[in-house]
Design a protein around this motif. Structure first.
Motif, short mmCIF file in Angstrom:
data_model
loop_
_atom_site.label_atom_id
_atom_site.label_comp_id
_atom_site.label_asym_id
_atom_site.label_seq_id
_atom_site.Cartn_x
_atom_site.Cartn_y
_atom_site.Cartn_z
N ALA A 72 -37.56 23.38 -45.88
CA ALA A 72 -37.64 22.08 -45.24
C ALA A 72 -36.35 21.75 -44.54
CB ALA A 72 -37.96 21.01 -46.28
N ALA A 73 -36.43 20.93 -43.51
CA ALA A 73 -35.26 20.65 -42.68
C ALA A 73 -34.77 19.24 -42.87
CB ALA A 73 -35.61 20.89 -41.23
N HIS A 110 -29.54 13.71 -44.60
CA HIS A 110 -30.41 14.14 -45.70
C HIS A 110 -31.87 14.09 -45.30
CE1 HIS A 110 -27.08 14.27 -48.57
NE2 HIS A 110 -26.62 13.21 -47.92
N SER A 111 -32.65 14.97 -45.92
CA SER A 111 -34.08 15.05 -45.62
C SER A 111 -34.88 14.21 -46.58
CB SER A 111 -34.54 16.50 -45.71
OG SER A 111 -34.43 16.95 -47.04
N ALA A 112 -36.12 13.99 -46.24
CA ALA A 112 -37.06 13.32 -47.12
C ALA A 112 -38.03 14.36 -47.62
CB ALA A 112 -37.81 12.24 -46.36
N PRO A 113 -37.87 14.84 -48.87
CA PRO A 113 -38.68 15.97 -49.34
C PRO A 113 -40.12 15.59 -49.61
CG PRO A 113 -37.29 15.09 -51.08
CD PRO A 113 -36.91 14.35 -49.84
N ASN A 114 -40.93 16.66 -49.70
CA ASN A 114 -42.32 16.52 -50.10
C ASN A 114 -43.13 15.63 -49.16
OD1 ASN A 114 -44.18 17.51 -51.94
ND2 ASN A 114 -44.21 15.60 -53.10
N ALA A 115 -42.76 15.65 -47.88
CA ALA A 115 -43.49 14.84 -46.92
C ALA A 115 -44.74 15.57 -46.47
CB ALA A 115 -42.59 14.54 -45.72
N PRO A 116 -45.76 14.82 -46.04
CA PRO A 116 -46.98 15.49 -45.59
C PRO A 116 -46.76 16.24 -44.30
CG PRO A 116 -47.04 13.13 -45.12
CD PRO A 116 -45.82 13.36 -45.96
N ALA A 117 -47.65 17.18 -44.03
CA ALA A 117 -47.55 17.95 -42.81
C ALA A 117 -48.00 17.11 -41.62
CB ALA A 117 -48.40 19.22 -42.91
N ALA A 163 -43.45 16.92 -42.33
CA ALA A 163 -42.69 15.84 -41.72
C ALA A 163 -41.21 15.91 -42.07
CB ALA A 163 -43.26 14.49 -42.16
N ALA A 164 -40.89 16.48 -43.22
CA ALA A 164 -39.49 16.59 -43.63
C ALA A 164 -38.73 17.63 -42.81
CB ALA A 164 -39.40 16.94 -45.11
N TRP A 165 -39.43 18.46 -42.10
CA TRP A 165 -38.77 19.51 -41.33
C TRP A 165 -38.27 18.96 -40.00
CZ3 TRP A 165 -41.51 24.90 -41.46
CH2 TRP A 165 -41.74 25.29 -42.79
N LEU A 204 -30.07 25.46 -46.76
CA LEU A 204 -29.39 24.19 -46.93
C LEU A 204 -29.16 23.49 -45.60
CD1 LEU A 204 -26.84 25.17 -49.71
CD2 LEU A 204 -28.79 23.62 -49.94
N PHE A 205 -28.93 24.26 -44.55
CA PHE A 205 -28.71 23.65 -43.24
C PHE A 205 -29.91 22.85 -42.78
CE2 PHE A 205 -28.56 23.47 -38.62
CZ PHE A 205 -27.22 23.15 -38.38
N PHE A 206 -31.10 23.28 -43.15
CA PHE A 206 -32.29 22.55 -42.75
C PHE A 206 -32.40 21.21 -43.47
CE2 PHE A 206 -33.97 26.96 -41.90
CZ PHE A 206 -33.74 26.87 -40.54
N HIS A 207 -31.66 21.07 -44.54
CA HIS A 207 -31.67 19.80 -45.28
C HIS A 207 -30.48 18.94 -44.94
CE1 HIS A 207 -35.08 20.42 -48.04
NE2 HIS A 207 -34.83 21.69 -47.79
N GLU A 208 -29.41 19.56 -44.57
CA GLU A 208 -28.18 18.81 -44.25
C GLU A 208 -27.41 19.61 -43.22
OE1 GLU A 208 -24.13 17.90 -46.65
OE2 GLU A 208 -25.96 17.09 -47.54
N GLN A 209 -27.29 19.06 -42.02
CA GLN A 209 -26.70 19.82 -40.93
C GLN A 209 -25.17 19.84 -41.02
OE1 GLN A 209 -29.78 17.76 -39.75
NE2 GLN A 209 -30.38 19.64 -40.78
N ASP A 210 -24.69 20.34 -42.11
CA ASP A 210 -23.25 20.52 -42.28
C ASP A 210 -22.87 21.80 -41.56
OD1 ASP A 210 -20.65 20.95 -43.05
OD2 ASP A 210 -21.00 20.44 -45.16
#
Length: 940
Positions: A18-19, A32-39, A46-48, A601-607
């Motif tokens: 997930a992104a 930060h991402s919002a996990p477990n989001a619907p497609a 949606a989290a991607w 991890l980059f897909f979750h936090e663009q550090d």
């Protein structure tokens, strides 16, 4: 133009990671991402908010990556996949079709009894899948189909009762026991019938020279038995009978080994206190004190052909034909007749106790021709799989034994779930590359079997299993299971992924408590990539937090300059780099898995630190782990990259089928996977790596062609093709880019101040032909080992430079003598004409770490600046140092870059005054230093 990304394609290219949310246009910071989001309707969760492109969407251009990949693609095209399938087919009792397993870890004779066999086939499947996606070549799809079809046949055979493998015999047909099949023939209990005299007659064709493999073994246990072994410890046939275990054996030993892959006739007669052993019709041993008979042993429970009552003994590998048991001792002439033809055609006739021709061509039953109706059956020593989804290249006993183990013993159980992961991952990649439903069915079945096996175990048992070094290693299985769950949606698959939670490690890392010292590195790195995927599937924050904190414990605190980690496969104390250097540093698998984790991890936090690390490890250890020459048999990938002075890389470790060679095959066929990422809403394109490549961005209807010889070239040119499209181009500014980072669009400078270690955004409505030029000047710099600042690595931009000179003494270099006012150390080196990125210093050659040669190298050197020198002008003053190792020159040059010579001289004067005041430097010597700095000439 590439095809639109399907759900299946997205799963493959993003590894279902997930992104995170978007970064600002000018500079990227954490989000930060919002996990477990619907497609979304397009199939993207949606989290991607950031996603990668498929391997088919990014084409590599000429350069170091393409050159290394071509070598691996040639290997993938030419290697006989039947060799990889041999261990699977053998485990199922199927014909190996004459193929010979590769050896090493992928075979029966390798390390730890071949207990990791099957893993390499999974790696190879992934390589083929990536090669097909990257090139579109049908040969790779065809090879995938061959492997998947064979594995489907193997699973079907494992689901069924074992069936005879008919082969050509001495006189007609025979029954073969493939080595590795764990199959044997089970005779009825009434075979011996208490006879006081006995003759055993058998035609055998041994296929392997293992000691103590039984042709037959009749007995109760390891106390009462009689057996005929093809080879004893001395390599010759042996018959023995005992009522009191090995110490009471009365035996007969042959005089020469039975030839392998040739038919031999053996016979044993026992009567009236005398036993005789015959080989090919001739008596080779006689024992006149053989008082024990079958009658003396009483009723025995088991009567086996091919299996021993001693569990550690191997199962007989080879073929049986015309096995007969007689209730009398045949004469020598009768035995000679048995050697000349079928028993039925001799004066002795068929055995009156039992007679098996082994001429069946199907089924698992062997007819008894003695008239007693004692038909025999083909069996597996380990019974049958516990679930129809089981698929492996060895029996399920590896998995069963792990459940009761309290300590590690890889000679007994060597990471069965790690092996299962590699097979599962290969099958998933095969499905995602070719749509072969058989591959998905096999993968789903494997997870069904694992869930059935693990879900009934107590939580404490699971925690103990996963905490065992090596035996309990499960690799990236959680990531793979989550990927499968995204395809199937079946709740038991997600439940399975959570059964691998190693709670004490997850909880410690979630609390940012560093517990890595003493842990096996590659056993644990892929755990955290799996936790990122679990976070995606479950929304549980501790999984993502643990993974982020874990990454920070490894980078930079346990990371060598080349991007690798681990010493002798293990982690040492935090911050100890120089103190861990040896011949077994930087296991290649670790770099592979750290890249996967950084990407996830980059897909979750663009550090941008994640991509800075990615560049470091990719351009150095990963590239350098592949040798620069073709080979049909081996992928030529390192296991360890030794960092001791003068280390020579070993590109064929352990016969060529290790975990690192497997991941090396994968790395070399996906070099382009992280060059570009896109925001899911199409508003921005991340350019993470500068690599000659062409992106087909179907959703925007454009192409992005990157033309560069980077890292030989200090920059890159991006050209937009296709129709108009509005988006922000996010260009990574490497953290080492202290010499400037300049961007032009169609020749005009883009305003703004790019910051090293951030992303620089260019927002525009792009048109066909728009050209973006990136200039990123390199400087030569050193990176110091945190626990020994005098031990340093040399970098030019992203490129680690290694000294090429034999060891074992470390290379010693001084670099300040001709340093430029910018602080660039490069003027101290002499370029090698016609060889970019090659230099000499003090007569020693320097070359990129990425070059896959067998030259002795020094990735680290000893810094030696004995005297204060400026612009090659020698002050003759010794270079003093503080207690922490910082020298006068270190402190002076820490002020670089300097606007001009005057600024440098002012820095020298101020530093000298401070050191004189501190009693570290005499005033007269300080004046010499200042005057030398004033008269010296400097490069810019």
């Amino acid at each position: 133009m590439a095809r639109p990304l399907s759900r299946r394609t997205l799963l493959q290219t993003a590894a279902l990671t997930a992104a995170a949310t978007a970064v600002p246009a000018a500079a990227a910071g954490p989000a930060h991402s919002a996990p477990n989001a619907p497609a979304t309707p397009s199939g993207v969760p949606a989290a991607w908010t950031v996603r990668p492109f498929g391997l088919e969407d990014v084409t590599l251009g000429p350069g170091v990556f393409d050159a290394k990949r071509r070598l691996m693609l040639d290997h993938a095209r030419g290697y006989d996949v039947n060799r990889l399938l041999q261990v699977f087919r053998a485990n199922a009792g199927l014909s190996s079709r004459g193929a010979v397993a590769p050896g090493g870890w992928e075979g029966l004779d390798g390390e730890a009894n071949g207990n990791l066999r099957g893993h390499y086939t999974g790696h190879f499947l992934t390589m083929l899948a990536q090669a097909h996606r990257s090139t579109g070549e049908q040969v790779f799809a065809d090879r995938i189909g061959t492997v998947v079809g064979a594995l489907a046949e193997v699973r079907e055979a494992l689901r069924s009762e074992p069936a005879v493998l008919s082969t050509g015999g001495r006189f007609g047909r025979a029954a073969e026991n493939v080595r590795g099949s764990y199959q044997y023939v089970d005779l009825p209990a009434a075979v011996l019938d208490g006879t006081p005299a006995l003759t055993l007659s058998a035609w055998v064709r041994p296929a392997h020279g293992a000691a103590w493999a039984r042709i037959l073994d009749f007995g109760d246990d390891t106390t009462r038995y009689l057996y005929l072994a093809a080879r004893n410890a001395a390599g010759v046939p042996r018959f023995a009978v005992t009522a009191s275990g090995p110490g009471g054996e009365q035996g007969l030993d042959g005089t020469a080994p039975l030839p392998l892959d040739e038919w031999s006739h053996l016979a044993v007669t026992v009567a009236d206190g005398t036993g005789t052993l015959y080989v090919d019709g001739a008596a080779v041993a006689r024992n006149t004190a053989m008082t024990l008979t079958p009658a003396a042993l009483g009723t025995l429970a088991h009567h086996w052909l091919g299996r021993s009552h001693f569990p550690a003994d191997p199962v007989f590998a080879g073929a049986f034909e015309d096995v007969n048991v007689y209730a009398r001792a045949l004469t020598a002439d009768e035995v000679a007749e048995l050697h000349a033809g079928r028993a039925a055609d001799t004066s002795a006739g068929r055995g009156d106790l039992a007679s098996y021709a082994f001429d069946e061509t199907a089924g698992g039953t062997f007819a008894d021709a003695s008239g007693r109706g004692l038909d025999a059956g083909l069996r597996r020593t380990w019974g049958a799989p516990s679930h129809p989804g089981f698929l492996a290249a060895y029996p399920e006993t590896q998995f069963i034994a792990l459940e009761s183990m309290t300590g590690s013993d890889y000679t007994r159980v060597w990471a069965p779930y790690y092996t299962a992961h590699k097979i599962l991952r290969g099958l998933l990649d095969a499905y995602l590359a070719t749509d072969d439903e058989r591959a998905l069915d096999l993968a789903s079945g494997m997870c069904d079997w694992m869930h059935a096996r693990l879900s009934v175990l107590p939580a404490a048992t699971l925690q103990r299993m996963w905490g065992l070094f090596s035996s309990g290693e499960f690799g990236g299985i959680v990531e793979a299971v989550c990927d499968l769950h995204a395809l199937t949606g079946r709740p038991e698959h997600l439940a399975l992924a959570r059964l691998f939670d190693l709670d004490r490690l997850i909880d410690a890392c979630a609390a940012d408590t560093d517990v890595l010292e003493g842990l096996h590195a590659n056993q644990h790195i892929p755990i955290f990539t799996g936790l990122v995927r679990l976070h995606d599937e479950t929304g549980e924050q501790r999984y993502l937090t643990a993974a982020k904190n874990f990454w920070g414990m490894v980078v930079p605190h346990r990371t060598y300059a080349i991007g690798g980690t681990s010493s002798g496969e293990f982690w040492k104390a935090r911050g100890v780099i120089a103190g861990t250097i040896g011949d077994t540093t930087a296991e290649s698998c670790c770099a592979y898995n750290m890249l996967k984790l950084s990407r996830a991890l980059f897909f979750h936090e663009q550090d941008p630190a994640y991509m800075d690390y990615y560049e470091r490890a990719l351009y150095n250890q990963v590239l350098g782990s592949k040798q620069d020459r073709p080979d049909a048999e081996k992928p030529l990938v390192t296991y360890f990259v030794g960092l001791t002075p003068g280390h020579v890389r070993d590109y064929t470790p352990k016969q060529g089928t290790t975990c690192c060679e497997g991941t090396g095959m994968e790395s070399a066929t996906k070099y382009q996977d992280s060059v570009y990422f896109a925001k899911a809403d199409g508003s921005a394109l991340y350019v993470n790596l500068y690599s000659d490549s062409r992106l087909a961005w179907a959703e925007k209807g454009v192409t992005v062609t990157q033309s560069t010889r980077y890292p030989e070239e200090q920059g890159s040119t991006l050209t937009i093709g296709g129709g108009r499209a509005s988006f922000t181009l996010l260009l990574r500014v490497p953290s080492w880019a202290a010499a400037g980072f300049r961007v032009t669009v169609n020749g005009r400078a883009v305003p703004g101040a790019p910051v090293p270690g951030r992303y620089f955004g260019v927002s525009r409505s792009w048109r066909d032909g728009d050209t973006v030029r990136i200039s990123v000047p390199f400087r030569l710099r050193v990176e110091k080992a945190p626990d020994d600042p005098g031990l340093q690595a040399l970098f030019l931009g992203p490129v680690g430079l290694v000294a090429r000179r034999p060891g074992p003494e470390p290379v010693r270099f001084g670099l300040y003598g001709n340093a430029g006012l910018s602080g660039d150390l490069l003027p101290s080196l002499t370029p090698v004409p016609g060889r970019p990125l090659h230099y000499t210093l003090d007569g020693v050659g320097l070359a990129p770490f990425a070059e896959g040669t067998e030259d002795p190298t020094h990735a680290y050197f000893r810094r030696s600046e004995p005297r204060v020198i400026f612009g090659t002008s020698d002050s003759t003053v010794a270079n003093p140092a503080r207690e922490d190792g910082t020298t006068l020159l270190d402190e002076i040059w820490a002020g670089a870059p300097f606007s001009g010579k005057g600024a440098l001289v002012a820095r020298v004067r101020a530093t000298v005054d401070a050191w004189v005041l501190a009693g570290l430097l005499g005033r007269a010597d300080g004046d010499k230093v200042v005057s030398t700095a004033r008269r010296a000439e400097y490069a810019r």
